[in-house]
Design a protein around this motif. Structure first.
Motif, mmCIF file in Angstrom:
data_model
loop_
_atom_site.group_PDB
_atom_site.id
_atom_site.type_symbol
_atom_site.label_atom_id
_atom_site.label_comp_id
_atom_site.label_asym_id
_atom_site.label_seq_id
_atom_site.Cartn_x
_atom_site.Cartn_y
_atom_site.Cartn_z
ATOM 1 N N THR A 173 19.385 -35.769 -45.698
ATOM 2 C CA THR A 173 20.819 -36.892 -46.386
ATOM 3 C C THR A 173 20.547 -37.312 -44.524
ATOM 4 N N ILE A 174 21.380 -38.513 -44.597
ATOM 5 C CA ILE A 174 20.997 -39.307 -42.986
ATOM 6 C C ILE A 174 22.837 -40.035 -43.197
ATOM 7 N N SER A 175 23.067 -39.325 -42.138
ATOM 8 C CA SER A 175 24.709 -39.657 -41.502
ATOM 9 C C SER A 175 24.374 -40.547 -39.943
ATOM 10 N N ARG A 176 25.766 -40.965 -39.312
ATOM 11 C CA ARG A 176 25.642 -41.002 -38.440
ATOM 12 C C ARG A 176 27.166 -41.374 -37.745
ATOM 13 N N ASP A 177 27.437 -41.318 -35.777
ATOM 14 C CA ASP A 177 28.386 -40.821 -35.568
ATOM 15 C C ASP A 177 28.497 -42.092 -34.897
ATOM 16 N N ASN A 178 29.637 -43.151 -35.077
ATOM 17 C CA ASN A 178 29.231 -44.280 -34.566
ATOM 18 C C ASN A 178 29.768 -44.101 -32.906
ATOM 19 N N ALA A 179 30.791 -43.032 -32.797
ATOM 20 C CA ALA A 179 31.728 -42.642 -31.814
ATOM 21 C C ALA A 179 30.866 -41.754 -30.639
ATOM 22 N N LYS A 180 29.813 -41.443 -31.321
ATOM 23 C CA LYS A 180 28.310 -40.565 -30.325
ATOM 24 C C LYS A 180 27.515 -41.334 -30.591
ATOM 25 N N ASN A 181 27.431 -42.784 -30.458
ATOM 26 C CA ASN A 181 26.321 -43.241 -30.459
ATOM 27 C C ASN A 181 25.381 -42.425 -31.278
ATOM 28 N N THR A 182 25.329 -41.976 -32.393
ATOM 29 C CA THR A 182 24.285 -41.206 -32.866
ATOM 30 C C THR A 182 23.994 -41.255 -34.447
ATOM 31 N N VAL A 183 22.719 -41.046 -34.892
ATOM 32 C CA VAL A 183 22.322 -40.774 -35.818
ATOM 33 C C VAL A 183 21.653 -39.452 -36.337
#
Length: 127
Positions: A69-79
């Motif tokens: 699975t792939i996910s991201r946290d834009n607040a942390k600039n991280t995928v």
């Protein structure tokens, strides 16, 4: 210039799990699709997964569907890439990449649609 730094690789037994992270250096990350690719020795670079800027849309290579699975946290600039039920064939260097120019076709997993790449992190799955 965007810098991408992958982490989380390592050695795991078949059937195990690993989670990879990719941190981006710029906030424009949140406007860009991101992808994960991998390359094993002697093989071409292979598409693993991609995610839209918002995270609403995800795409996977056939060999990892149902396991990764792939996910991201834009607040942390991280995928992130969560890898489950790992197999020895998953052994490769894993790279994250960003489609900062929002080129079309990124969801097809075309490497040419991604313009910045990380240095890669090694994942080794033992049998």
């Amino acid at each position: 210039q965007v810098q991408l730094v992958e982490s989380g690789g390592g050695l795991v037994q078949a059937g195990g799990s690993l989670s990879l992270s990719c941190a981006a250096s710029r906030r424009t990350f949140s406007n860009s699709p991101m992808g994960w690719f991998r390359q094993a020795p002697g093989k071409e670079r292979e598409f693993v997964a991609a995610i839209s800027a918002s995270g609403a849309n995800t795409y996977f290579g056939d060999s990892v569907k149902g396991r990764f699975t792939i996910s991201r946290d834009n607040a942390k600039n991280t995928v992130y890439l969560q890898m489950n039920s790992l197999k020895p064939d998953d052994t490769a260097v894993y790279y994250c990449a960003v489609n900062q120019k929002n080129l079309a076709g990124w969801g097809l997993g075309l490497p040419s649609r991604f313009d910045y790449w990380g240095q890669g992190t090694q994942v080794t799955v033992s049998s």
